[in-house]
Design an enzyme around this catalytic site. Structure first.
Site, short mmCIF file in Angstrom:
data_model
loop_
_atom_site.label_atom_id
_atom_site.label_comp_id
_atom_site.label_asym_id
_atom_site.label_seq_id
_atom_site.Cartn_x
_atom_site.Cartn_y
_atom_site.Cartn_z
N PRO A 102 -14.33 -8.42 45.50
CA PRO A 102 -14.08 -9.41 46.56
C PRO A 102 -13.30 -8.81 47.72
O PRO A 102 -12.48 -7.91 47.54
CB PRO A 102 -13.26 -10.48 45.83
CG PRO A 102 -13.67 -10.37 44.40
CD PRO A 102 -13.91 -8.90 44.18
N GLY A 105 -7.97 -10.32 48.03
CA GLY A 105 -7.39 -10.52 46.71
C GLY A 105 -5.95 -10.97 46.82
O GLY A 105 -5.31 -10.87 47.88
N LEU A 106 -5.43 -11.46 45.71
CA LEU A 106 -4.05 -11.89 45.65
C LEU A 106 -3.19 -10.77 45.09
O LEU A 106 -3.42 -10.30 43.98
CB LEU A 106 -3.92 -13.14 44.77
CG LEU A 106 -2.49 -13.69 44.63
CD1 LEU A 106 -2.01 -14.25 45.95
CD2 LEU A 106 -2.41 -14.75 43.54
N GLY A 107 -2.20 -10.35 45.86
CA GLY A 107 -1.25 -9.37 45.38
C GLY A 107 -0.19 -10.03 44.52
O GLY A 107 0.24 -11.15 44.79
N ASP A 132 -4.49 -8.36 42.01
CA ASP A 132 -4.00 -6.98 42.02
C ASP A 132 -2.68 -6.92 41.28
O ASP A 132 -1.68 -7.51 41.70
CB ASP A 132 -3.83 -6.50 43.46
CG ASP A 132 -3.38 -5.06 43.53
OD1 ASP A 132 -4.20 -4.17 43.24
OD2 ASP A 132 -2.19 -4.82 43.85
N TYR A 137 5.29 -3.88 38.53
CA TYR A 137 5.66 -5.18 39.09
C TYR A 137 6.38 -6.02 38.04
O TYR A 137 6.94 -7.07 38.37
CB TYR A 137 4.43 -5.93 39.59
CG TYR A 137 3.63 -5.21 40.65
CD1 TYR A 137 4.16 -4.11 41.35
CD2 TYR A 137 2.33 -5.59 40.97
CE1 TYR A 137 3.42 -3.44 42.32
CE2 TYR A 137 1.59 -4.94 41.93
CZ TYR A 137 2.13 -3.87 42.59
OH TYR A 137 1.39 -3.21 43.56
N LYS A 164 -2.79 -0.61 37.46
CA LYS A 164 -2.52 0.75 37.91
C LYS A 164 -1.83 1.58 36.83
O LYS A 164 -1.13 1.03 35.98
CB LYS A 164 -1.67 0.72 39.18
CG LYS A 164 -2.28 -0.15 40.30
CD LYS A 164 -1.37 -0.27 41.49
CE LYS A 164 -1.94 -1.25 42.50
NZ LYS A 164 -1.78 -2.65 42.07
N HIS A 197 -1.48 4.90 40.55
CA HIS A 197 -0.64 4.18 41.51
C HIS A 197 -0.07 5.10 42.59
O HIS A 197 -0.07 4.75 43.77
CB HIS A 197 0.50 3.47 40.77
CG HIS A 197 1.06 2.30 41.51
ND1 HIS A 197 1.73 1.27 40.89
CD2 HIS A 197 1.05 1.99 42.82
CE1 HIS A 197 2.10 0.38 41.79
NE2 HIS A 197 1.70 0.79 42.97
#
Length: 424
Positions: A102, A105-107, A132, A137, A164, A197
């Protein structure tokens, strides 16, 4: 719960899957004996009458077979070698061409554990289909629970999930345990995309893939660069990444924060080329030459921080969203500056990762995507004719003039004791 999002093994993503029904062990057995032995279908002929003829054919076959083996061994080996080379080339091309990702995207960087459930569920309901993620995170466990408990009813095959490889897991023997840890945290059977990453390895941090979540943030700790491990090559890491595709743990592999020369070298030896390079791109850091190179090599460019990291900007740093030129163009069009920035990236051929936990901003960001097949009708209804929202060449040139090569993510400042100028 997202349909079929609970842990399972994905079928091996063989590039020959489309033809597997007619070859090899994947072929369905033919139970029609009349087709297998057509000579038995004619009742006027006895099968015994065919024996002399079959014997002659068999003898001829044996003679030819031993002639080839005795006189053309070298040619046979050469043919096999060329066949293998052809297979590798086909894998190389197919892996790059098969990416269906897509545009928006949503981080999930900065999404707190308490926000994960409502944000993920809201995003899925709105039409977001790309998420993502990353171990550093420190929210993949909560995101996995949000996927599992989602009430959206979205099939797993419609959701594109990226994660990642963290820096401590670059050694080949640590790559697979790292992705299995991520899969366990996200409660998934496979990833759609797995990225390196950063192109820098840290010293190994012990993990247990069977344990969900993280007790601390050691995997993101470089001790000011002292924990960088310069003995690990990108080539050995990439070979281990390719093995993840072979095993069906991930569909695609790629990189993040890779400059042109690292990509150029990687492409010289990769069996499966990187499908994506995720990099910082916004009007103040446009990376035009990197974008052109990636497009010429069939590598999708995914822009992170497309709005200039407004939530992580340090004091004294420039503010992309308050830029006078961007504000002027956005006001003239009746859209927000974030929408303008996203539209600009899309028109340059980038995919974008936008982060927000605000419902209004989530919706605004998604409506920009004039090529998102999931939200076209909604976008057309709320934003009018989508084609009319495309920026003109004059507007694109005005935004191009804003480039100053300014990065909000500067790793050489994180690793001062062993400065690794990734982008210089």
């Amino acid at each position: 719960m997202i349909q079929d999002l609970s842990p399972h093994r994905m079928p091996h993503p063989s590039i020959f899957a489309s033809s597997s029904s007619s070859s090899g062990k994947n072929s369905k057995p033919n139970n029609n004996n009349n087709q297998r032995h057509p000579q038995l279908t004619n009742n006027n002929k006895s099968p015994h009458r065919c024996l002399p003829f079959l014997s002659a054919i068999s003898l001829l076959y044996i003679i030819l077979h031993f002639t080839i083996l005795s006189g053309n061994t070298h040619r046979l080996k050469l043919k096999q070698s060329r066949s293998t080379e052809s297979m590798i080339n086909y894998t190389h091309l197919a892996a790059a061409a098969a990416l269906h990702m897509p545009k928006i995207g949503l981080g999930t960087l900065g999404v707190s554990p308490s926000e994960a459930r409502p944000v993920i569920n809201e995003a899925l309901s709105m039409g977001y289909r790309l998420f993502d993620c990353a171990p550093v995170y420190f929210n993949e466990r909560e995101i996995g629970d949000a996927f599992h408990e989602s009430t959206s009813g979205v099939p797993r095959t419609d959701v594109f999930v990226t994660s990642k490889l963290a820096c401590p897991f670059h050694r080949p023997e640590h790559v697979e345990p790292a992705v299995r840890k991520t899969l366990n945290d996200l409660r998934l059977g496979y990833l759609d995309l797995f990225l390196i990453h950063w192109p820098v390895a840290f010293k190994y941090v012990e993990i247990d893939p069977a344990v969900r979540g993280w007790e601390n943030e050691d995997i993101d700790e470089s001790d000011n660069g002292k924990l960088i491990d310069p003995s690990v090559s990108l080539r050995e890491t990439w070979t281990a990444m390719e093995a993840l595709v072979d095993k069906g743990l991930v569909k695609h592999i790629g990189v993040a924060n890779f400059p042109v020369m690292l990509l150029h070298d990687l492409l010289s030896y990769s069996r499966i080329p990187p499908a994506v390079n995720q990099v910082e791109i916004h009007p103040y850091n446009q990376q035009t030459k990197l974008l052109a190179y990636c497009q010429s090599r069939n590598i999708a460019v995914q822009a992170y921080s497309p709005l200039g990291t407004p939530g992580y900007k340090e004091e004294g740093e420039p503010n992309v969203l308050s830029d006078p030129t961007l504000t002027d163009i956005a006001n003239a069009r009746g859209i927000s500056v974030p929408q303008l920035c996203l539209q600009w990236s899309l028109q340059r051929g980038c995919h974008v990762i936008a982060k927000s936990s605000n419902k209004k901003h989530l919706e605004e960001n998604l409506l920009v995507n004039h090529k998102n097949e999931f939200v076209t009708e909604m976008a057309a209804e709320k934003w009018g004719d989508l084609q009319s929202q495309l920026l003109s060449s004059e507007e694109m040139e005005r935004i191009a003039s804003l480039d100053r090569g300014y990065r909000f993510f500067r790793p050489e400042e994180w690793w001062e004791d062993m400065p690794v100028p990734v982008f210089h």
